[in-house]
Motif scaffolding. Sequence first.
Motif, PDB file in Angstrom:
ATOM      1  N   GLU A 183      68.840  27.934 -41.086  1.00 55.36           N
ATOM      2  CA  GLU A 183      68.350  28.641 -39.901  1.00 55.36           C
ATOM      3  C   GLU A 183      66.833  28.533 -39.793  1.00 55.36           C
ATOM      4  OE1 GLU A 183      71.923  31.864 -39.180  1.00 55.36           O
ATOM      5  OE2 GLU A 183      70.181  32.566 -40.301  1.00 55.36           O
TER       6      GLU A 183
ATOM      7  N   ASP B  69      69.258  37.519 -37.799  1.00 57.43           N
ATOM      8  CA  ASP B  69      68.926  36.813 -39.047  1.00 57.43           C
ATOM      9  C   ASP B  69      67.488  36.274 -39.127  1.00 57.43           C
ATOM     10  OD1 ASP B  69      71.362  37.423 -40.143  1.00 57.43           O
ATOM     11  OD2 ASP B  69      72.251  35.440 -39.826  1.00 57.43           O
TER      12      ASP B  69
ATOM     13  N   GLN C 136      65.884  35.677 -42.702  1.00 58.01           N
ATOM     14  CA  GLN C 136      66.256  34.500 -43.496  1.00 58.01           C
ATOM     15  C   GLN C 136      65.928  33.184 -42.788  1.00 58.01           C
ATOM     16  OE1 GLN C 136      70.345  35.670 -43.681  1.00 58.01           O
ATOM     17  NE2 GLN C 136      71.055  34.084 -42.287  1.00 58.01           N
TER      18      GLN C 136
ATOM     19  N   LYS D 289      78.698  35.077 -31.515  1.00 58.00           N
ATOM     20  CA  LYS D 289      78.258  35.509 -32.844  1.00 58.00           C
ATOM     21  C   LYS D 289      79.204  36.527 -33.483  1.00 58.00           C
ATOM     22  CE  LYS D 289      75.308  34.430 -34.702  1.00 58.00           C
ATOM     23  NZ  LYS D 289      75.244  33.215 -35.552  1.00 58.00           N
TER      24      LYS D 289
ATOM     25  N   HIS E  50      72.266  31.914 -45.227  1.00 61.84           N
ATOM     26  CA  HIS E  50      73.143  33.088 -45.362  1.00 61.84           C
ATOM     27  C   HIS E  50      73.357  33.455 -46.824  1.00 61.84           C
ATOM     28  CE1 HIS E  50      73.780  31.983 -41.179  1.00 61.84           C
ATOM     29  NE2 HIS E  50      74.013  33.273 -40.995  1.00 61.84           N
TER      30      HIS E  50
ATOM     31  N   ARG F 240      71.954  23.469 -35.028  1.00 62.15           N
ATOM     32  CA  ARG F 240      72.883  24.587 -35.082  1.00 62.15           C
ATOM     33  C   ARG F 240      72.405  25.654 -34.090  1.00 62.15           C
ATOM     34  NH1 ARG F 240      73.947  28.877 -38.891  1.00 62.15           N
ATOM     35  NH2 ARG F 240      73.800  30.025 -36.954  1.00 62.15           N
TER      36      ARG F 240
ATOM     37  N   CYS G 171      69.815  31.092 -35.707  1.00 62.47           N
ATOM     38  CA  CYS G 171      71.083  31.780 -35.942  1.00 62.47           C
ATOM     39  C   CYS G 171      71.789  31.899 -34.601  1.00 62.47           C
ATOM     40  CB  CYS G 171      70.817  33.161 -36.551  1.00 62.47           C
ATOM     41  SG  CYS G 171      72.328  34.093 -36.828  1.00 62.47           S
TER      42      CYS G 171
END
Length: 322
Positions: free
Chosen positions: A282, A293, A296, A115, A256, A110, A86
């Motif tokens: 992620e 994050d 997740q 952020k 997400h 990524r 993330c």
Amino acid sequence: MLQGIASLGLEPLYMPGTEKIVLGAVGDERSIESLHLENYGCVERVIPVLSPYKLASRELHPAETLISISKQHIGAPYFTVIAGPCSVENEEMVQQVGNILQEEKVSFMRGGAFKPRTSPYSFQGLGESGLQLMAKVRERFGTLIVTEVMDSEQVETVATYADVLQIGSRNMQNFTLLKKVGKTNKPILLKRGMAASIQEFLMSAEYILAEGNNNVILCERGIKTFETSYRNTLDLTAIPVLKEKTHLPVIVDPSHAAGNRSYVIALAKAAMACGADGIIVEIHPHPEEALTDGKQSLSFPEFRNLMQQFRRLAAIEGRILP
Ligand code: PEP
Ligand code: MN
């Protein structure tokens, strides 16, 4: 009114009925806005016959767009995996991510350096030094950088490092930013606003295309609904709908959408089965320690498992995985 239509160079049509009169204007309807026909008391509705997103629409551009960046492709028949943390947290973790991406033959990393956080007190990202850390990973492993730009003033800085500029969900209707990234020569990954309709999503893509940047990737990342058992509701229906309406590549962000790593693999596979052109997911070397994050983010073994499942599914779906 017919004269007004004709004065714009459009062909006026007059179609009287028993109760209502229909007027037509044949030609590019973008010019008709200047007449403000909806302001007249005698006008009930102004209906565009073709979609208002001319450049994003398949009507005038039936062939699918394939985006190519340094020998890598985004768009059918390829299925592109973009994976990474993330947020970029430190050099070691992004190098570890670069390493697993290379092992899994994934070419896009990524990572957020700037952020968008709900709270101003939460970790805001490393900023430009985060981008430098990603550039080091690219030097070593060749992984292309997908990273978010939050503000039009950051576009130049972020574009000097990024291979793909990400526009986050919260910025989908930041029209100043959309116009600014539309003037760059970098592909744009545009995330759907969490409360945006498909039409609004495509109109935002149109802002970028209208500036001359043809390389827009649409990303469904879950929308807000009444459901609270998970972070967002992944709108899988949006995938075939978008594929029908637009020639642009469509990818899915299962992370997400789910908000919980337990559901990410299922949603990622559903995305491929629904016809998406890729995912952005992620991953983290130690999800439990992630600054953002973590809940997740897939662990590395989970990510390997996902890639293995993708390879099997790609053979059935006729998609090319790198
Ligand atoms: C992200 O990709 O880290 C992110 C913030 O996503 P979104 O804009 O979809 O919330
Ligand atoms: Mn995130």
